[in-house]
Design an enzyme around this catalytic site. Structure first.
Site, PDB file in Angstrom:
ATOM      1  N   LYS A 197       0.859  -1.185   0.000  1.00 37.24           N
ATOM      2  CA  LYS A 197       0.000   0.000   0.000  1.00 37.24           C
ATOM      3  C   LYS A 197       0.894   1.233   0.000  1.00 37.24           C
ATOM      4  O   LYS A 197       1.688   1.451   0.923  1.00 37.24           O
ATOM      5  CB  LYS A 197      -0.917   0.009   1.220  1.00 37.24           C
ATOM      6  N   LYS A 249      -2.385  -1.653  -3.496  1.00 35.18           N
ATOM      7  CA  LYS A 249      -3.188  -0.431  -3.484  1.00 35.18           C
ATOM      8  C   LYS A 249      -2.267   0.782  -3.548  1.00 35.18           C
ATOM      9  O   LYS A 249      -1.315   0.846  -2.769  1.00 35.18           O
ATOM     10  CB  LYS A 249      -4.037  -0.390  -2.204  1.00 35.18           C
TER      11      LYS A 249
END
Length: 324
Positions: A197, A249
């Site tokens: 992320k 992400k």
């Protein structure tokens, strides 16, 4: 002049031919809808930077979940927006807090037809907007935060969440949550590790969606956008700690990382098409600069092509309708 004998265009001649030889396909079951539920809301509250997306009331959340079931999508990911916040995010572990209450409602009504998932992070619940507990110097305390994550995991599992989305990017979070779940008997509750992320500029609209109180940034725990190998290292650690699913992400700007992770993972790999990706396409389409449907379909298809087994996208229900 000799005519070519190898002609790749033969397989592009008609829509039927292109459909027959397509390497990547979309299916509603591979789509997951992120949803926001706002404490105290009596009707949906529009999110200005994300046209068509709302902060749900409890009633509108249930109606949207019914639509998700009808559309045949794989699941929903819930985010809570509380009325009050404090330094340790107390609402996150309150059984009657907005996220846990919403989880219980959807799991009870739709758990057999829809995988109800929850965001396990403190940022929506803290008055400073960070994803963890702060120390005396104002820095995020990794290990103190892990204790809160373990408590959150139990609260969400008790509420009926099937998959816990560990999005905080604390070192060791998967192992700590897995241990807490197993010790409490929640051996079937799955862990989705937001393994890679990144500290992305494309999260902007999400901050509005959860009414974030953040001042500053999250670069001491989210990854540097310059680093590709680091994403693979994070995913490898989460695999070793017992994650059931790993996620990359954002999706759009990190398809290389997504491909890397998919190459080495022996468990499902997901990707999150985040708020900024959604907002850009919607804005360009609203101005007539791109074909909205074609851009949406292409964007999600590219994420699947890069290696994602499932995609979190705010277009999940609409896209599922087109696929059908």
């Amino acid at each position: 002049m000799t005519n070519p004998t190898i002609r790749p265009r033969r397989l592009r001649t008609t829509p039927a031919m292109r459909r027959l030889v397509a390497e990547t396909r979309l299916h509603p079951a591979e789509l997951i809808l992120p949803m926001f539920v706002r404490e105290g809301a009596t009707e949906p509250v529009p999110i200005g930077s994300m046209p068509g997306v709302v902060q749900h009331s409890m009633d509108s959340l249930v109606r949207a979940a019914e639509e998700a079931v009808t559309a045949g999508i794989g699941g929903v990911m819930l985010f809570g927006v509380p009325e009050t916040r404090d330094a340790i995010g107390s609402q996150a572990t309150d059984p009657d807090g907005v996220l846990n209450a919403a989880t219980r409602r959807l799991a009870d009504e739709f758990g057999g037809d829809l995988v109800v998932q929850t965001d396990l992070c403190l940022d929506e619940f803290t008055d400073h907007g960070h994803c963890g507990v702060l120390d005396a110097r104002g820095n995020v305390d990794n290990d103190a935060t892990l204790e809160r994550y373990a408590e959150m995991a139990l609260a969400q599992a008790h509420a009926g969440s099937s998959i816990l989305g560990l999005s905080g990017m604390m070192d060791g979070q998967v192992a700590v949550v897995r241990e807490a779940l197993d010790a409490a008997g929640f051996i079937d509750t799955a862990v989705l590790a937001y393994a890679a992320k990144y500290a992305s500029a494309f999260y902007g609209p999400f901050r509005e969606a959860v009414d974030s109180q953040l001042a500053g940034d999250r670069r001491t725990y989210q990854q540097d956008p310059a680093n590709r190998r680091e994403g693979l290292r994070e995913a490898t650690l989460d695999l070793a700690e017992g994650a059931d699913i790993v996620m990359v992400k954002p999706a759009m700007s990190y398809l290389d990382v997504l491909s890397d992770v998919a190459e080495i993972s022996d468990i499902p790999v997901w990707a999150y098409q985040i708020s900024g990706e959604y907002a850009m396409i919607e804005a360009a389409a609203a101005n007539g600069w791109i074909n909205r449907r074609a851009a949406i379909e292409e964007s999600v298809l590219s994420i699947r092509r890069a290696g994602a087994d499932a995609v979190l996208t705010y277009w999940a229900i609409e896209l599922a309708g087109w696929i059908k």
